[in-house]
Every structure is written in structure tokens, then in C-alpha cells.
Write a protein that holds these residues in place. Structure first.
Motif, PDB file in Angstrom:
ATOM      1  N   VAL A 158       0.844  -1.188   0.000  1.00  0.00           N
ATOM      2  CA  VAL A 158       0.000   0.000   0.000  1.00  0.00           C
ATOM      3  C   VAL A 158       0.883   1.243   0.000  1.00  0.00           C
ATOM      4  CG1 VAL A 158      -0.205  -0.107   2.537  1.00  0.00           C
ATOM      5  CG2 VAL A 158      -1.849   1.248   1.205  1.00  0.00           C
ATOM      6  N   GLY A 159       0.482   2.224  -0.800  1.00  0.00           N
ATOM      7  CA  GLY A 159       1.192   3.496  -0.830  1.00  0.00           C
ATOM      8  C   GLY A 159       0.592   4.463   0.168  1.00  0.00           C
ATOM      9  N   VAL A 160       1.454   5.123   0.941  1.00  0.00           N
ATOM     10  CA  VAL A 160       0.991   6.027   2.005  1.00  0.00           C
ATOM     11  C   VAL A 160       1.724   7.358   1.877  1.00  0.00           C
ATOM     12  CG1 VAL A 160       0.725   6.349   4.492  1.00  0.00           C
ATOM     13  CG2 VAL A 160       0.640   4.043   3.526  1.00  0.00           C
ATOM     14  N   ASP A 161       0.958   8.465   1.913  1.00  0.00           N
ATOM     15  CA  ASP A 161       1.601   9.780   1.874  1.00  0.00           C
ATOM     16  C   ASP A 161       1.063  10.723   2.931  1.00  0.00           C
ATOM     17  OD1 ASP A 161      -0.869  10.499   0.947  1.00  0.00           O
ATOM     18  OD2 ASP A 161      -0.144  11.595  -0.808  1.00  0.00           O
ATOM     19  N   GLY A 162       0.203  10.247   3.810  1.00  0.00           N
ATOM     20  CA  GLY A 162      -0.302  11.087   4.876  1.00  0.00           C
ATOM     21  C   GLY A 162      -1.573  11.828   4.532  1.00  0.00           C
ATOM     22  N   SER A 163      -2.025  11.796   3.278  1.00  0.00           N
ATOM     23  CA  SER A 163      -3.279  12.453   2.894  1.00  0.00           C
ATOM     24  C   SER A 163      -4.460  11.640   3.408  1.00  0.00           C
ATOM     25  CB  SER A 163      -3.366  12.587   1.369  1.00  0.00           C
ATOM     26  OG  SER A 163      -3.482  11.306   0.773  1.00  0.00           O
ATOM     27  N   ASP A 164      -5.639  12.273   3.431  1.00  0.00           N
ATOM     28  CA  ASP A 164      -6.844  11.558   3.869  1.00  0.00           C
ATOM     29  C   ASP A 164      -7.095  10.332   2.988  1.00  0.00           C
ATOM     30  OD1 ASP A 164      -7.263  13.369   5.887  1.00  0.00           O
ATOM     31  OD2 ASP A 164      -8.730  14.571   4.775  1.00  0.00           O
ATOM     32  N   SER A 165      -6.913  10.495   1.683  1.00  0.00           N
ATOM     33  CA  SER A 165      -7.133   9.386   0.765  1.00  0.00           C
ATOM     34  C   SER A 165      -6.181   8.240   1.047  1.00  0.00           C
ATOM     35  CB  SER A 165      -6.972   9.870  -0.683  1.00  0.00           C
ATOM     36  OG  SER A 165      -7.187   8.816  -1.588  1.00  0.00           O
ATOM     37  N   ALA A 166      -4.926   8.567   1.311  1.00  0.00           N
ATOM     38  CA  ALA A 166      -3.936   7.526   1.582  1.00  0.00           C
ATOM     39  C   ALA A 166      -4.197   6.831   2.909  1.00  0.00           C
ATOM     40  CB  ALA A 166      -2.532   8.117   1.561  1.00  0.00           C
ATOM     41  N   ARG A 167      -4.643   7.598   3.916  1.00  0.00           N
ATOM     42  CA  ARG A 167      -4.963   6.967   5.202  1.00  0.00           C
ATOM     43  C   ARG A 167      -6.133   6.000   5.040  1.00  0.00           C
ATOM     44  NH1 ARG A 167      -3.267  12.033   7.377  1.00  0.00           N
ATOM     45  NH2 ARG A 167      -5.341  12.970   7.052  1.00  0.00           N
ATOM     46  N   LYS A 168      -7.108   6.385   4.219  1.00  0.00           N
ATOM     47  CA  LYS A 168      -8.226   5.474   3.950  1.00  0.00           C
ATOM     48  C   LYS A 168      -7.723   4.231   3.208  1.00  0.00           C
ATOM     49  CE  LYS A 168     -12.739   4.785   3.938  1.00  0.00           C
ATOM     50  NZ  LYS A 168     -13.621   5.691   3.167  1.00  0.00           N
ATOM     51  N   ALA A 169      -6.822   4.435   2.262  1.00  0.00           N
ATOM     52  CA  ALA A 169      -6.256   3.301   1.530  1.00  0.00           C
ATOM     53  C   ALA A 169      -5.514   2.365   2.478  1.00  0.00           C
ATOM     54  CB  ALA A 169      -5.314   3.802   0.432  1.00  0.00           C
ATOM     55  N   LEU A 170      -4.796   2.933   3.432  1.00  0.00           N
ATOM     56  CA  LEU A 170      -4.064   2.108   4.393  1.00  0.00           C
ATOM     57  C   LEU A 170      -5.014   1.277   5.240  1.00  0.00           C
ATOM     58  CD1 LEU A 170      -1.481   1.233   5.811  1.00  0.00           C
ATOM     59  CD2 LEU A 170      -1.567   3.348   7.160  1.00  0.00           C
ATOM     60  N   ARG A 171      -6.117   1.869   5.670  1.00  0.00           N
ATOM     61  CA  ARG A 171      -7.098   1.101   6.455  1.00  0.00           C
ATOM     62  C   ARG A 171      -7.698  -0.032   5.639  1.00  0.00           C
ATOM     63  NH1 ARG A 171      -8.343   6.343   8.408  1.00  0.00           N
ATOM     64  NH2 ARG A 171     -10.159   6.553   7.032  1.00  0.00           N
ATOM     65  N   TRP A 172      -7.984   0.234   4.357  1.00  0.00           N
ATOM     66  CA  TRP A 172      -8.492  -0.833   3.504  1.00  0.00           C
ATOM     67  C   TRP A 172      -7.441  -1.913   3.304  1.00  0.00           C
ATOM     68  CZ3 TRP A 172     -12.783  -2.826   1.472  1.00  0.00           C
ATOM     69  CH2 TRP A 172     -13.961  -2.080   1.550  1.00  0.00           C
ATOM     70  N   ALA A 173      -6.189  -1.513   3.146  1.00  0.00           N
ATOM     71  CA  ALA A 173      -5.127  -2.500   2.946  1.00  0.00           C
ATOM     72  C   ALA A 173      -4.985  -3.404   4.162  1.00  0.00           C
ATOM     73  CB  ALA A 173      -3.806  -1.794   2.653  1.00  0.00           C
ATOM     74  N   VAL A 174      -5.100  -2.819   5.352  1.00  0.00           N
ATOM     75  CA  VAL A 174      -5.033  -3.619   6.584  1.00  0.00           C
ATOM     76  C   VAL A 174      -6.176  -4.629   6.605  1.00  0.00           C
ATOM     77  CG1 VAL A 174      -5.353  -3.523   9.093  1.00  0.00           C
ATOM     78  CG2 VAL A 174      -3.790  -1.924   7.963  1.00  0.00           C
ATOM     79  N   ARG A 175      -7.352  -4.180   6.227  1.00  0.00           N
ATOM     80  CA  ARG A 175      -8.490  -5.093   6.229  1.00  0.00           C
ATOM     81  C   ARG A 175      -8.323  -6.194   5.181  1.00  0.00           C
ATOM     82  NH1 ARG A 175     -13.385  -6.669   4.927  1.00  0.00           N
ATOM     83  NH2 ARG A 175     -14.858  -6.987   6.618  1.00  0.00           N
ATOM     84  N   GLU A 176      -7.827  -5.825   4.002  1.00  0.00           N
ATOM     85  CA  GLU A 176      -7.600  -6.843   2.977  1.00  0.00           C
ATOM     86  C   GLU A 176      -6.561  -7.857   3.445  1.00  0.00           C
ATOM     87  OE1 GLU A 176      -9.320  -7.225  -0.090  1.00  0.00           O
ATOM     88  OE2 GLU A 176     -10.564  -5.894   1.129  1.00  0.00           O
ATOM     89  N   ALA A 177      -5.521  -7.393   4.104  1.00  0.00           N
ATOM     90  CA  ALA A 177      -4.496  -8.307   4.621  1.00  0.00           C
ATOM     91  C   ALA A 177      -5.098  -9.255   5.651  1.00  0.00           C
ATOM     92  CB  ALA A 177      -3.352  -7.502   5.244  1.00  0.00           C
ATOM     93  N   GLU A 178      -5.990  -8.741   6.484  1.00  0.00           N
ATOM     94  CA  GLU A 178      -6.637  -9.565   7.498  1.00  0.00           C
ATOM     95  C   GLU A 178      -7.540 -10.616   6.850  1.00  0.00           C
ATOM     96  OE1 GLU A 178      -8.400  -8.351  11.730  1.00  0.00           O
ATOM     97  OE2 GLU A 178      -9.652  -7.649  10.070  1.00  0.00           O
ATOM     98  N   VAL A 179      -8.319 -10.207   5.858  1.00  0.00           N
ATOM     99  CA  VAL A 179      -9.258 -11.116   5.202  1.00  0.00           C
ATOM    100  C   VAL A 179      -8.533 -12.214   4.436  1.00  0.00           C
ATOM    101  CG1 VAL A 179     -10.979 -11.279   3.363  1.00  0.00           C
ATOM    102  CG2 VAL A 179     -11.137  -9.449   5.054  1.00  0.00           C
TER     103      VAL A 179
END
Length: 315
Positions: A158-179
Motif C-alpha cells: 500500500v502506498g501512504v503519503d499522509g493524505s486523507d485518501s492515503a490513510r483510507k487506503a491504508l485502512r483498507w489494505a489492513v483489512r484486505e491483509a486480514e481477510v
């Protein structure tokens, strides 16, 4: 996620769109979700002259039959996968239809570089337009190559840059990794190489290593926030000097899913992940999830009864 979760997948009869169906069904099976297969079509933007000088209405029967054949092929492909599959035909531009209906979906999935499929619909156009405007995360599945297996997803970046969009992407990536039970790596890219990149103008006196250290610290905080409620997920993290789009495309050759935000500026100084998503979509070797800063369900609160009023959501 709720039991009524629906994955929307667009098809046009091309091999790429059938690959999108395969991915959607595999993902739905992880949580008992439903897959809704959709084919959108529009009549040509011209009419034919009749003998009396007027215009004859164009019979869309054959066009609709072709669209139904596309849907039937997709359903037959996955009917024995143990996942509930529904379908519908919609009239209109495929990208516009999918954007509208994405407001009612958990995920929307399409193939990339379509073409040659039903009615010359180019999913390449859809895969470019949809992620920028969808109300839910969009997964773009690339052309299947020999030996390529996109599911199950065992490695995610997952790419992270600190923006709201990237933070949302990070949360989705964590969930995908869990699933999926996948390994997750979070990347923050800082383009500081001499002669190129957003930070190439930095004077020599600036400690570039300190910049990377600061970015890494911000990345650690973002990861810690995203991991709340997901204690079993382990996230590797790297702050790297380089072009974000190029780095993510390179990582895509070694992982099963890349996750990025749809757009967004700000966050860690000098990073522009918003410009990354299109670059990654153009060059990725594996499926790419593009996550919007806000989803339709966040923008518009509604009850389950209201959601079920949408015809295509009904099982």
C-alpha cells in the motif's frame, strides 16, 4: 462487513472482464458476500433515415441479446464457486453506470484494457474513469498472463503519503491483509534524487536522510492508527527515495495486490500520491485497489431498507 455486502463487477465479454469476475468471486467467498455482474450498453448515437424522410427507431433487441449473452457467459464461469451471483443489464455509458451503482457496493471490480468484447466497449476507458469517481474502492484487474494467479492475495503493498485518501487506503489494505491472511507492506516514497522529483530542488545542506527519517516517523504513526482493532495484522513499512508511481509499479511484479488512494495532496511534505494512482494503473502487473477519500455510505447515511430499494441489490 455486513452479510448484505455486494461486489459489483462490470463485464463486456472480453477476457479481461472475465478475469475481473474471477477476482470478485474469490473475494466475495472470503466473507460470504454476493457478486452482482453487470453489463452496460448504449445504442449508437445516430438514427437511420426512413423511406418517408423521417427517422426509424433503432430496434435494440439484438443489442440487448448480445449484452445478455455476455452476462450469461460470466455467470456460467462462476456458478459452481459457492457464491451468490446476481446480474442485470443497464443502458448507458458503462463508466457512468458503474460510478452511479458503486454508491451501493462494497467494492467495484473491472478489468483493464478491454476491447474486442461486446459492442466494442473498451474497458480500458472504464478502468481509467471509474477509480477517479467511484463511491467505493475500485479493483482493476490486469490482463491475465500465463502463470499469473491473482488470488488468493498473499502479498499486499500500500502506498501512504499522509493524505486523507492515503490513510483510507491504508485502512483498507489492513483489512484486505486480514481477510486474505496476507503479508502487508506500507510504502512512503520521497522523490529526492538529484535532478528529478518533487524534492530535487532541496539545497545540498538539507539532510535528506533526516527527511526520510521524518517521513518514516509519520508512516509509523499512520500504520499504528490503521492497525487499531486489527491486532493480528503485521505491517512492514519502508520510506524510500524515489518516484512513487514507479516504485509501486515495480512492487506490483512481486505482490498480489497494490492499494493506493484515488487522489489527495498534503500529508508528509512534498508527497503527491494523488498523481500515483493513474500511473500505477497504467503499469501494474497485479490487481490495483484504488480507494476514494470518502465512500458513498459515508457521504449519504441510509438504512438497510433504503439500500434494498435499489433493484440490482436484491438477491
Amino acid at each position: 462487513m455486513s452479510e448484505d455486502g455486494v461486489i459489483l463487477v462490470g463485464v463486456d465479454g472480453s477476457p479481461e472482464s472475465l478475469g475481473a469476475v474471477d477476482w470478485a468471486v474469490a473475494r466475495a467467498a472470503c466473507e460470504g458476500w454476493r457478486v452482482h455482474i453487470l453489463c452496460a450498453y448504449s445504442l449508437p448515437s445516430f438514427t437511420t433515415a426512413s423511406l418517408d424522410g423521417g427517422y426509424a427507431a433503432l430496434d435494440d433487441t439484438a443489442v440487448r441479446a448480445g449484452a445478455q449473452a455476455v452476462v450469461d457467459e460470466a455467470i456460467a464461469r462462476v456458478q459452481d464457486k459457492g457464491v451468490t451471483v446476481t446480474s442485470s443489464l443497464e443502458t448507458g455509458d458503462p463508466a457512468g453506470v458503474l460510478v452511479d451503482l458503486s454508491e451501493e457496493a462494497v467494492l467495484t471490480v473491472v478489468g483493464t484494457r478491454g476491447g474486442g468484447g461486446f459492442a466494442d466497449r473498451l474497458l480500458g476507458t472504464v478502468s481509467s474513469a471509474l477509480p477517479a469517481h467511484a463511491h467505493c474502492p475500485t479493483i482493476v484487474v490486469p490482463r491475465h498472463t500465463e502463470g499469473a494467479e491473482y488470488t488468493p492475495a498473499r502479498r499486499i503493498v500500500v502506498g501512504v503519503d499522509g493524505s486523507d485518501s492515503a490513510r483510507k487506503a491504508l485502512r483498507w489494505a489492513v483489512r484486505e491483509a486480514e481477510v486474505w491472511g496476507a503479508e502487508l507492506t506500507a510504502i512512503a516514497a520521497v522523490p529526492m534524487a538529484s535532478g528529478a522529483g518533487a524534492l530535487a530542488w532541496l539545497p545540498a545542506a538539507v539532510d535528506r536522510e533526516q527527511v526520510l527519517t521524518d517521513v518514516r516517523s509519520g508512516l509509523d504513526r499512520a500504520v499504528a492508527d490503521a492497525l487499531e482493532g486489527h491486532p493480528e495484522v503485521v505491517v512492514r513499512r519502508h520510506a524510500l527515495d524515489g518516484n512513487a508511481a514507479e516504485l509501486m509499479a515495480e512492487f506490483s511484479t512481486a505482490v498480489d495486490l497494490v492499494v493506493v488512494g484515488s487522489r489527495g495532496r498534503g500529508g508528509f511534505s512534498g508527497l503527491l500520491l494523488g498523481s500515483v494512482s493513474q500511473g500505477v494503473l497504467s503499469h501494474a502487473s497485479c490487481p490495483v485497489m484504488v480507494v476514494p477519500a470518502r465512500t458513498g455510505k459515508e457521504e449519504r447515511a441510509e438504512t438497510p431498507a433504503e439500500r434494498n430499494q435499489t433493484p440490482w441489490r436484491r438477491a
